[in-house]
Write a protein that holds these residues in place. Sequence first.
Motif, short mmCIF file in Angstrom:
data_model
loop_
_atom_site.label_atom_id
_atom_site.label_comp_id
_atom_site.label_asym_id
_atom_site.label_seq_id
_atom_site.Cartn_x
_atom_site.Cartn_y
_atom_site.Cartn_z
N ARG A 158 0.97 -1.07 0.05
CA ARG A 158 0.06 0.20 0.00
C ARG A 158 0.88 1.34 0.05
O ARG A 158 0.62 2.16 -0.67
N HIS A 159 2.07 1.24 0.60
CA HIS A 159 3.13 2.29 0.64
C HIS A 159 4.24 2.09 0.28
O HIS A 159 5.19 2.51 0.71
N TYR A 160 4.45 1.43 -0.87
CA TYR A 160 5.38 1.10 -1.69
C TYR A 160 6.55 2.17 -2.05
O TYR A 160 7.59 2.59 -1.63
N PHE A 161 5.66 3.04 -2.82
CA PHE A 161 6.38 4.35 -3.64
C PHE A 161 6.45 5.46 -2.68
O PHE A 161 6.89 6.35 -2.98
N ALA A 162 5.73 5.41 -1.60
CA ALA A 162 5.45 6.44 -0.30
C ALA A 162 6.49 6.42 0.33
O ALA A 162 6.94 7.60 1.07
N LEU A 163 7.16 5.27 0.78
CA LEU A 163 8.26 5.21 1.48
C LEU A 163 9.57 4.90 0.83
O LEU A 163 9.33 3.84 0.33
N ALA A 164 10.85 5.24 1.67
CA ALA A 164 11.97 5.21 0.95
C ALA A 164 12.45 3.51 1.83
O ALA A 164 12.70 3.57 2.87
N THR A 165 12.72 2.65 0.78
CA THR A 165 13.20 1.44 1.41
C THR A 165 14.43 1.02 0.73
O THR A 165 15.43 0.74 1.38
N ASN A 166 14.42 0.83 -0.53
CA ASN A 166 15.73 0.54 -1.49
C ASN A 166 15.44 1.17 -2.87
O ASN A 166 14.82 1.09 -3.75
N PRO A 167 16.41 2.33 -2.65
CA PRO A 167 16.31 3.28 -3.92
C PRO A 167 16.42 3.01 -5.14
O PRO A 167 15.69 3.03 -6.07
N GLY A 168 17.59 1.97 -5.23
CA GLY A 168 17.79 1.23 -6.60
C GLY A 168 16.72 0.55 -7.16
O GLY A 168 16.04 0.60 -8.20
N GLU A 169 16.12 -0.31 -6.25
CA GLU A 169 14.98 -1.22 -6.60
C GLU A 169 13.85 -0.30 -6.88
O GLU A 169 13.10 -0.72 -7.83
N GLN A 170 13.71 0.53 -6.04
CA GLN A 170 12.46 1.53 -6.23
C GLN A 170 12.34 2.27 -7.69
O GLN A 170 11.29 2.20 -8.31
N PHE A 171 13.63 2.76 -7.81
CA PHE A 171 13.66 3.67 -9.08
C PHE A 171 13.34 2.81 -10.26
O PHE A 171 12.60 2.93 -11.42
N HIS A 172 13.91 1.40 -10.22
CA HIS A 172 13.68 0.43 -11.28
C HIS A 172 12.03 0.10 -11.58
O HIS A 172 11.76 0.06 -12.68
N ALA A 173 11.60 -0.22 -10.33
CA ALA A 173 10.45 -0.36 -10.44
C ALA A 173 9.45 0.70 -10.92
O ALA A 173 8.58 0.44 -11.75
N PHE A 174 9.79 1.94 -10.60
CA PHE A 174 9.12 3.05 -11.02
C PHE A 174 9.22 3.42 -12.35
O PHE A 174 7.95 3.61 -13.16
N ALA A 175 10.51 3.28 -13.09
CA ALA A 175 10.75 3.41 -14.49
C ALA A 175 9.70 2.48 -15.09
O ALA A 175 8.89 2.72 -16.28
N SER A 176 9.85 1.09 -14.47
CA SER A 176 9.26 0.18 -15.50
C SER A 176 7.70 0.22 -15.54
O SER A 176 7.10 0.05 -16.65
N LEU A 177 7.19 0.54 -14.38
CA LEU A 177 5.69 0.91 -14.13
C LEU A 177 5.27 1.99 -14.95
O LEU A 177 4.13 2.11 -15.78
N ALA A 178 5.98 3.05 -14.93
CA ALA A 178 5.74 4.44 -15.89
C ALA A 178 5.81 3.87 -17.21
O ALA A 178 4.68 4.30 -18.06
N SER A 179 6.64 3.22 -17.89
CA SER A 179 6.63 2.83 -19.22
C SER A 179 5.44 1.95 -19.52
O SER A 179 4.76 2.33 -20.50
N TRP A 180 5.32 1.13 -18.64
CA TRP A 180 3.90 0.12 -19.03
C TRP A 180 2.79 1.06 -18.95
O TRP A 180 1.99 0.70 -19.73
N LEU A 181 2.48 1.98 -18.05
CA LEU A 181 1.32 2.83 -18.04
C LEU A 181 1.24 3.63 -19.19
O LEU A 181 0.09 3.93 -19.89
N ILE A 182 2.45 4.14 -19.83
CA ILE A 182 2.35 5.07 -20.85
C ILE A 182 1.78 4.32 -22.24
O ILE A 182 1.12 4.56 -23.02
N ASN A 183 2.50 2.79 -22.20
CA ASN A 183 1.92 1.97 -23.08
C ASN A 183 0.56 1.83 -23.05
O ASN A 183 -0.22 1.76 -24.15
N GLN A 184 -0.17 1.53 -21.94
CA GLN A 184 -1.51 1.01 -21.64
C GLN A 184 -2.46 2.41 -22.04
O GLN A 184 -3.36 2.19 -22.31
N ALA A 185 -1.85 3.78 -22.10
CA ALA A 185 -2.45 5.07 -22.36
C ALA A 185 -2.53 5.03 -23.74
O ALA A 185 -3.14 5.95 -24.43
N GLY A 186 -1.90 4.34 -24.76
CA GLY A 186 -2.11 4.21 -26.24
C GLY A 186 -0.75 4.86 -26.80
O GLY A 186 -0.80 5.06 -27.90
#
Length: 397
Positions: free
Chosen positions: A47-75
Motif C-alpha cells: 500500500r505504501h511502496y512508493f511513499a516510503l524509501a526502502t531500497n532506492p535502486g529497486e524502487q527507481f527500477h520499479a518506478f521506471a518500468s511501471l511508468a513505461s507500462w502505464l504510458i503504453n497502456q495509455a496508447g
Amino acid sequence: MDGTESEHGPGTAHQAFLTMEELGDKLKLLRYEETFLKQHNMKPFSRHYFALATNPGEQFHAFASLASWLINQAGRPFEAPHEHDDPNATLARILTELRNTGAAVDFPPSRLKTGCGELVCYTLDRLAEAALTHSNFAWQMPLYPEEVQEDEAIVIDDSELTLDKVEESAGGNVDDYEDEEEDESLLDLDKIRSKKQETPGADVLESQTDAAAWSLELERILPQLRVTVRSDHKDWRSHIEQMHQHREGIDSALLDSKGQLERLQEEMSRTLEKISSREKYMNTQLEGLIQQYRTVQQQLAQVKDQYRQGSGGVTERAQTLAEITEELEKVKQDMEERGSSMTDGGPLVRIKQALTRLKQEMEHMDVRVGVVEHMLLQARVSDKHDMTRDMHANGTY
C-alpha cells in the motif's frame, strides 16, 4: 507539488500515502497483476511502496518500468528502460509523456531519482488515470444496499392484569369467595323483593352485609389482590408522558428560535447584498489589474515552457560535457606520463653506461685483434723460413 508544509498545511506530509492508495486501486482496475507483474517477475506492490524509501535502486527500477507500462497502456508507444540507460534521459522522456497527458509538471527530473516520495506517486497516479481514460473506464456512483426494516418484536406486557392471572394467583379461595357472594346475593334478592312489595315506588338497593364481616373478609383476601406491575423501558406507554413534555419543549423553543432565525436570515441577506455590490464595484475598479495579471500569467506559462525545453537540452549537453571531460582527463594523464618519461635522466645514464661498456669492449677487441695479427705475422714468417729451409735442403732454391 513541492511546496513546504507551511504553504500547504499540516496534511501535506501524508498526501503521498493517500495518492499511493488511490494508485493501488487504479492499478488493480488495470489488472497489472496479470500483465505487468508476470512480465517483469515482480511481487505485488504494498500500500505504501512508493511513499516510503526502502531500497532506492529497486524502487527507481520499479518506478521506471511501471511508468513505461502505464504510458503504453495509455496508447502511446514507449520503450521500456534498461539497466545501462541514462537515468536523466529516462526521466526526461517520462516527464515529456506526463506533460502530454495535461498534468502540471513544475519540478525537475532529479526529484524522481529516488524512486519514492510524493512526486513519484503523483506521476504514476496521473499516468494510471490516463491509462484508465484510454480504456474508456468511467467511475460510477456507488450503489448502497437498501435497508430492510425488521418488524418490531411484540413485547409481552406483564403489567396488564387479567382475570386468569388473578385466579391462578388466588387459587381456590376466589372460587369459595364467589360462591359465598352468590349465596348472599340470592338472600338479598328475596329481601329486596319483600321491600319492593312493601314500598312499590322505591328502586334503591341496600346491602344487608355486616360491615365487620366485610372488613374481615377484605383483610383475608387483600394480600392475594396485590399485583406487582413491572415497568418495561421498551414499552412506549412508559415514555408517552416524557414524549409529550419534549414535544411541548420543542414547540416553545421553536417559537423563540424561529424568530431569531428569521432575524438572522434578514441580516445575512442584507450582508450578502452589500457583499455582492462591493464585489461588483471591486471588479469594475480592478478589471485592468486582473487583465494585467492574466497576461502576466500567460507570459509566465510561456517562460516555464521555454525553461522546460531548455532544461531538457541542458541535460543532454551536460552528459556530452561529462564525456568530453572524461576524455580530456585521459589525454592529460597520457601527456603527464610522457612528460615524466621525457624529463627522467635514468635512460640517458643507462645509455652512457652502455656506451662506456661498448668502448671498453672495443678496446679489448682491438687489443685482441692486434695480438692475433701479430701472431699471424709470426706464423707467416715462420712458415716462410720453413719453406726456404726446405728448398735449400732439396736444392730447389
